[in-house]
Design an enzyme around this catalytic site. Sequence first.
Site, PDB file in Angstrom:
ATOM      1  CG  HIS A 140      -2.019  -0.993   1.145  1.00 55.06           C
ATOM      2  ND1 HIS A 140      -3.033  -1.048   2.073  1.00 55.06           N
ATOM      3  CD2 HIS A 140      -2.292  -1.969   0.241  1.00 55.06           C
ATOM      4  CE1 HIS A 140      -3.872  -2.016   1.762  1.00 55.06           C
ATOM      5  NE2 HIS A 140      -3.438  -2.598   0.651  1.00 55.06           N
ATOM      6  CD  GLU A 177      -2.170   4.309   2.798  1.00 52.89           C
ATOM      7  OE1 GLU A 177      -3.362   4.632   2.843  1.00 52.89           O
ATOM      8  OE2 GLU A 177      -1.755   3.346   2.106  1.00 52.89           O
ATOM      9  CB  CYS A 193      -6.407  -0.092   4.937  1.00 50.40           C
ATOM     10  SG  CYS A 193      -4.728  -0.763   5.037  1.00 50.40           S
ATOM     11  CB  CYS A 249      -1.773   1.518   6.007  1.00 45.40           C
ATOM     12  SG  CYS A 249      -1.352   0.584   4.512  1.00 45.40           S
TER      13      CYS A 249
END
Length: 156
Positions: A70, A72, A99, A102
């Site tokens: 992801h 992040e 999310c 993360c």
Amino acid sequence: MPDMSKWDCRYLDLARNVSEWSKDRTRVGAVVVSEAGQVVAQGYNGFPRGVADTIDRLSDRETKLKYVVHAEMNCIYNACHSGICLRGSSLYVHGLPVCSECAKGVIQVGVKRVVASYDMDKFKSAPHWVESGELSKSMFREAGVECMEFTFSSLE
């Protein structure tokens, strides 16, 4: 909801630009900004450094999900790769809310502020994203991480 500063707008715009580097159709981008206002790392959702992002892997959803980092976390990993401490920094994310997976990493590295912009229509189309986003906000509140979200509609 608080207004965005001109710098919040600039950093979110930069995160949007970074999101366009992703080969994944979700297109999420992130930038982390130091307490002094310097961009210190960026990330987008993609495969790990050195792992081939082939059409076969990207087009098969189950395979893709096993490979994709992801935005992040990619941002955090890129900062660590360069030896940059993120304590007290701000994270700007464009594409989807952070999310819950993360969020744990964001909290652990000491990010103190998260600013996210995303398409509400795309976000609400997947119930698991909504549930994960709510859990993230709850964890941020409990950990003392300021979280600001700005939504837009793809119909606008």
